[in-house]
Design an enzyme around this catalytic site. Structure first.
Site, PDB file in Angstrom:
ATOM      1  N   SER A  14       0.927  -1.322  -0.113  1.00 47.58           N
ATOM      2  CA  SER A  14       0.003  -0.080   0.282  1.00 47.58           C
ATOM      3  C   SER A  14       0.820   1.262  -0.034  1.00 47.58           C
ATOM      4  O   SER A  14       0.162   2.402  -0.273  1.00 47.58           O
ATOM      5  CB  SER A  14      -0.917   0.035   1.196  1.00 47.58           C
ATOM      6  OG  SER A  14      -0.303  -0.258   2.440  1.00 47.58           O
ATOM      7  N   ARG A  15       2.081   0.952   0.500  1.00 49.20           N
ATOM      8  CA  ARG A  15       2.761   2.341   0.536  1.00 49.20           C
ATOM      9  C   ARG A  15       4.424   2.022   0.055  1.00 49.20           C
ATOM     10  O   ARG A  15       4.689   0.938   0.030  1.00 49.20           O
ATOM     11  CB  ARG A  15       2.806   2.857   1.960  1.00 49.20           C
ATOM     12  CG  ARG A  15       1.662   3.430   2.451  1.00 49.20           C
ATOM     13  CD  ARG A  15       1.401   3.936   3.643  1.00 49.20           C
ATOM     14  NE  ARG A  15       1.486   3.083   4.813  1.00 49.20           N
ATOM     15  CZ  ARG A  15       2.277   3.178   5.959  1.00 49.20           C
ATOM     16  NH1 ARG A  15       3.134   3.863   6.143  1.00 49.20           N
ATOM     17  NH2 ARG A  15       2.110   2.383   6.756  1.00 49.20           N
ATOM     18  N   ASN A  90       7.470  -8.074   1.527  1.00 48.65           N
ATOM     19  CA  ASN A  90       7.904  -6.504   1.856  1.00 48.65           C
ATOM     20  C   ASN A  90       7.463  -5.925   3.087  1.00 48.65           C
ATOM     21  O   ASN A  90       8.220  -4.978   3.523  1.00 48.65           O
ATOM     22  CB  ASN A  90       7.557  -5.748   0.436  1.00 48.65           C
ATOM     23  CG  ASN A  90       7.711  -4.147   0.780  1.00 48.65           C
ATOM     24  OD1 ASN A  90       8.732  -3.607   0.535  1.00 48.65           O
ATOM     25  ND2 ASN A  90       6.498  -3.456   1.267  1.00 48.65           N
ATOM     26  N   TYR A 155      15.128  -5.109  14.541  1.00 46.67           N
ATOM     27  CA  TYR A 155      15.131  -4.939  13.309  1.00 46.67           C
ATOM     28  C   TYR A 155      16.268  -5.755  12.566  1.00 46.67           C
ATOM     29  O   TYR A 155      16.037  -6.314  11.642  1.00 46.67           O
ATOM     30  CB  TYR A 155      14.906  -3.234  12.937  1.00 46.67           C
ATOM     31  CG  TYR A 155      14.896  -3.025  11.516  1.00 46.67           C
ATOM     32  CD1 TYR A 155      13.415  -2.995  10.996  1.00 46.67           C
ATOM     33  CD2 TYR A 155      15.816  -2.704  10.706  1.00 46.67           C
ATOM     34  CE1 TYR A 155      13.242  -2.954   9.616  1.00 46.67           C
ATOM     35  CE2 TYR A 155      15.583  -2.253   9.376  1.00 46.67           C
ATOM     36  CZ  TYR A 155      14.268  -2.310   8.795  1.00 46.67           C
ATOM     37  OH  TYR A 155      14.058  -2.024   7.534  1.00 46.67           O
ATOM     38  N   ALA A 157      18.180  -8.010  13.882  1.00 50.41           N
ATOM     39  CA  ALA A 157      17.968  -9.547  14.007  1.00 50.41           C
ATOM     40  C   ALA A 157      16.937  -9.982  12.961  1.00 50.41           C
ATOM     41  O   ALA A 157      17.171 -11.103  12.342  1.00 50.41           O
ATOM     42  CB  ALA A 157      17.413  -9.819  15.570  1.00 50.41           C
ATOM     43  N   LYS A 159      15.812  -8.701  10.222  1.00 45.49           N
ATOM     44  CA  LYS A 159      16.215  -8.800   8.791  1.00 45.49           C
ATOM     45  C   LYS A 159      17.610  -9.767   8.497  1.00 45.49           C
ATOM     46  O   LYS A 159      17.627 -10.376   7.547  1.00 45.49           O
ATOM     47  CB  LYS A 159      16.914  -7.455   8.406  1.00 45.49           C
ATOM     48  CG  LYS A 159      15.728  -6.301   8.360  1.00 45.49           C
ATOM     49  CD  LYS A 159      14.565  -6.779   7.225  1.00 45.49           C
ATOM     50  CE  LYS A 159      13.572  -5.492   7.215  1.00 45.49           C
ATOM     51  NZ  LYS A 159      12.636  -5.989   6.212  1.00 45.49           N
ATOM     52  N   ILE A 188      16.257   4.546   1.998  1.00 39.60           N
ATOM     53  CA  ILE A 188      15.127   4.998   0.970  1.00 39.60           C
ATOM     54  C   ILE A 188      14.253   5.897   1.380  1.00 39.60           C
ATOM     55  O   ILE A 188      13.649   5.691   2.418  1.00 39.60           O
ATOM     56  CB  ILE A 188      14.576   3.472   0.484  1.00 39.60           C
ATOM     57  CG1 ILE A 188      15.574   2.452   0.038  1.00 39.60           C
ATOM     58  CG2 ILE A 188      13.710   3.835  -0.824  1.00 39.60           C
ATOM     59  CD1 ILE A 188      16.476   2.688  -1.232  1.00 39.60           C
TER      60      ILE A 188
HETATM   61  P1  NAP Z   1       6.447   1.943   5.137  1.00 37.85           P
HETATM   62  O1  NAP Z   1       6.656   3.154   3.876  1.00 37.85           O
HETATM   63  O2  NAP Z   1       6.291   2.232   6.395  1.00 37.85           O
HETATM   64  O3  NAP Z   1       5.240   0.641   4.503  1.00 37.85           O
HETATM   65  C1  NAP Z   1       5.131  -0.312   5.276  1.00 37.85           C
HETATM   66  C2  NAP Z   1       4.067  -1.211   4.426  1.00 37.85           C
HETATM   67  O4  NAP Z   1       4.132  -2.477   5.399  1.00 37.85           O
HETATM   68  C3  NAP Z   1       2.867  -0.564   4.307  1.00 37.85           C
HETATM   69  O5  NAP Z   1       2.143  -1.137   3.387  1.00 37.85           O
HETATM   70  C4  NAP Z   1       2.052  -1.435   5.500  1.00 37.85           C
HETATM   71  O6  NAP Z   1       0.545  -1.563   5.238  1.00 37.85           O
HETATM   72  C5  NAP Z   1       2.667  -2.714   5.537  1.00 37.85           C
HETATM   73  N1  NAP Z   1       2.614  -3.422   6.687  1.00 37.85           N
HETATM   74  C6  NAP Z   1       3.262  -3.206   8.006  1.00 37.85           C
HETATM   75  N2  NAP Z   1       2.666  -3.912   8.980  1.00 37.85           N
HETATM   76  C7  NAP Z   1       2.135  -5.063   8.198  1.00 37.85           C
HETATM   77  C8  NAP Z   1       1.436  -6.234   8.698  1.00 37.85           C
HETATM   78  N3  NAP Z   1       1.781  -6.686  10.042  1.00 37.85           N
HETATM   79  N4  NAP Z   1       0.870  -6.941   7.551  1.00 37.85           N
HETATM   80  C9  NAP Z   1       0.702  -6.418   6.400  1.00 37.85           C
HETATM   81  N5  NAP Z   1       1.227  -5.347   5.927  1.00 37.85           N
HETATM   82  C10 NAP Z   1       2.022  -4.711   6.884  1.00 37.85           C
HETATM   83  O7  NAP Z   1       7.772   0.991   4.813  1.00 37.85           O
HETATM   84  P2  NAP Z   1       9.080   1.070   3.453  1.00 37.85           P
HETATM   85  O8  NAP Z   1      10.087   2.007   3.777  1.00 37.85           O
HETATM   86  O9  NAP Z   1       8.292   0.992   1.959  1.00 37.85           O
HETATM   87  O10 NAP Z   1       9.604  -0.299   3.865  1.00 37.85           O
HETATM   88  C11 NAP Z   1       9.192  -1.654   2.877  1.00 37.85           C
HETATM   89  C12 NAP Z   1      10.243  -2.746   3.116  1.00 37.85           C
HETATM   90  O11 NAP Z   1      11.474  -2.184   2.947  1.00 37.85           O
HETATM   91  C13 NAP Z   1      10.280  -2.955   4.817  1.00 37.85           C
HETATM   92  O12 NAP Z   1      10.459  -4.487   5.004  1.00 37.85           O
HETATM   93  C14 NAP Z   1      11.200  -2.390   5.278  1.00 37.85           C
HETATM   94  O13 NAP Z   1      11.925  -3.212   6.489  1.00 37.85           O
HETATM   95  C15 NAP Z   1      12.337  -2.375   4.118  1.00 37.85           C
HETATM   96  N6  NAP Z   1      13.342  -1.503   4.049  1.00 37.85           N
HETATM   97  C16 NAP Z   1      13.109   0.111   4.123  1.00 37.85           C
HETATM   98  C17 NAP Z   1      14.040   0.713   3.922  1.00 37.85           C
HETATM   99  C18 NAP Z   1      13.755   2.208   4.003  1.00 37.85           C
HETATM  100  O14 NAP Z   1      14.865   2.935   3.918  1.00 37.85           O
HETATM  101  N7  NAP Z   1      12.815   2.909   3.802  1.00 37.85           N
HETATM  102  C19 NAP Z   1      15.373   0.375   4.023  1.00 37.85           C
HETATM  103  C20 NAP Z   1      15.722  -0.980   4.187  1.00 37.85           C
HETATM  104  C21 NAP Z   1      14.643  -1.868   4.165  1.00 37.85           C
HETATM  105  P3  NAP Z   1      -0.449  -0.427   5.678  1.00 37.85           P
HETATM  106  O15 NAP Z   1      -0.227   0.816   4.682  1.00 37.85           O
HETATM  107  O16 NAP Z   1      -1.847  -1.126   5.664  1.00 37.85           O
HETATM  108  O17 NAP Z   1      -0.004   0.170   7.271  1.00 37.85           O
END
Ligand code: NAP
Length: 248
Positions: A14-15, A90, A155, A157, A159, A188
């Site tokens: 969704s995001r 994701n 986090y 642990a 990952k 990101i």
């Molecule tokens: P984000 O913008 O916070 O979005 C998180 C997404 O996960 C949302 O779509 C949320 O749904 C969903 N979500 C959270 N808990 C959930 C659950 N229990 N069941 C189903 N859906 C769930 O995060 P992002 O930055 O895009 O990160 C996405 C992935 O990339 C994550 O695994 C994160 O650890 C990884 N990552 C991100 C970064 C970064 O810098 N942003 C760096 C490294 C890794 P809702 O919209 O419904 O809440």
């Protein structure tokens, strides 16, 4: 349209990064199931964007940490689309804090969502993908899972655990033409990182050789490669998308 005829599930579609991955896979011709847990409007906007571009998407609300809900959700996706070929794990959360002060609840929430969530989804797609003798699983990790980070023991642990999960399941499923890989983003620009204090952002940028945060499209591009036929002989690997912050 190299994914024509294929169905993909993007958890947390969704995001942020998940949204970009969902749009990218739809653009490659896949029908995309968008999973979310709390923000129906954001999730619907992704389905609308896919539809506006001539693709097909649908919403599936479930908490990836809840195995019964995951099973029901994935059963429904397979009923609706007739198959499920691509799983992108994701969905992820952070509950940061120094270990000394970290509540057990924060540990459990992050491990349950970020690591057990991937286990739950892989378990639910395992059998259908084996029957199809084709599948692509991509786990979204993080540079933090490889480097560790003060204030993110839970986090990191979770990952790092994804690395062991990815490599083990890759070995289990390789003979069935199912690849299991990971993408490890650096910093990101998404909701997850937007609220970081300016001084934290400056410190992070100083550690990135490219001196810039990455975009969600940078991560989606790596996923697009891993689910394509070009990557058919690639399994158990991680692509690091981090501007040089960690070179694995
Ligand atoms: P984000 O913008 O916070 O979005 C998180 C997404 O996960 C949302 O779509 C949320 O749904 C969903 N979500 C959270 N808990 C959930 C659950 N229990 N069941 C189903 N859906 C769930 O995060 P992002 O930055 O895009 O990160 C996405 C992935 O990339 C994550 O695994 C994160 O650890 C990884 N990552 C991100 C970064 C970064 O810098 N942003 C760096 C490294 C890794 P809702 O919209 O419904 O809440």
């Amino acid at each position: 349209m190299i994914l024509e005829g294929k169905t993909a599930l993007v958890t947390g579609g969704s995001r942020g990064i998940g949204r970009a991955i969902a749009l990218r896979l739809a653009g490659m011709g896949a029908r995309v199931a968008i999973n979310y847990v709390s923000k129906p409007d954001a999730a619907q906007a992704v389905v609308d964007a896919i539809g506006a571009a001539g693709g097909e998407g649908a919403l599936y609300k479930f908490d990836v940490a809840d195995s019964a809900a995951v099973n029901d959700g994935i059963t429904k996706i397979i009923e609706d689309f007739g198959r499920l070929d691509i799983l992108v794990n994701n969905a992820g959360i952070t509950r940061d804090g120094l270990l000394m002060k970290m509540k057990e609840e924060s540990w459990d929430q992050v491990l349950d969502t970020n690591l057990k969530g991937a286990f739950n989804c892989i378990k639910a797609v395992n059998r259908p993908m084996m029957k199809q003798r084709w599948g692509r699983i991509v786990n979204i990790s993080s540079v933090i899972g490889f480097l560790g980070n003060a204030g993110q023991a839970n986090y990191a642990a979770a990952k790092a655990g994804l690395t062991g999960l990815t490599r083990s399941v890759a070995r289990e499923l390789a003979s069935r033409n199912i690849t299991v890989n990971g993408v490890a983003p650096g910093y990101i620009d998404t909701d997850m990182t937007r609220d970081l204090a300016e001084e934290v952002k400056e410190k992070v940028l100083a550690e990135i050789p490219m001196r810039a945060m990455g975009s969600v499209e940078d991560v989606a591009g790596a996923v697009a490669y891993l689910v394509s036929e070009d990557a058919r002989y690639v399994t158990g690997q991680f692509i690091h998308v981090n501007g040089g912050m960690f070179m694995g």
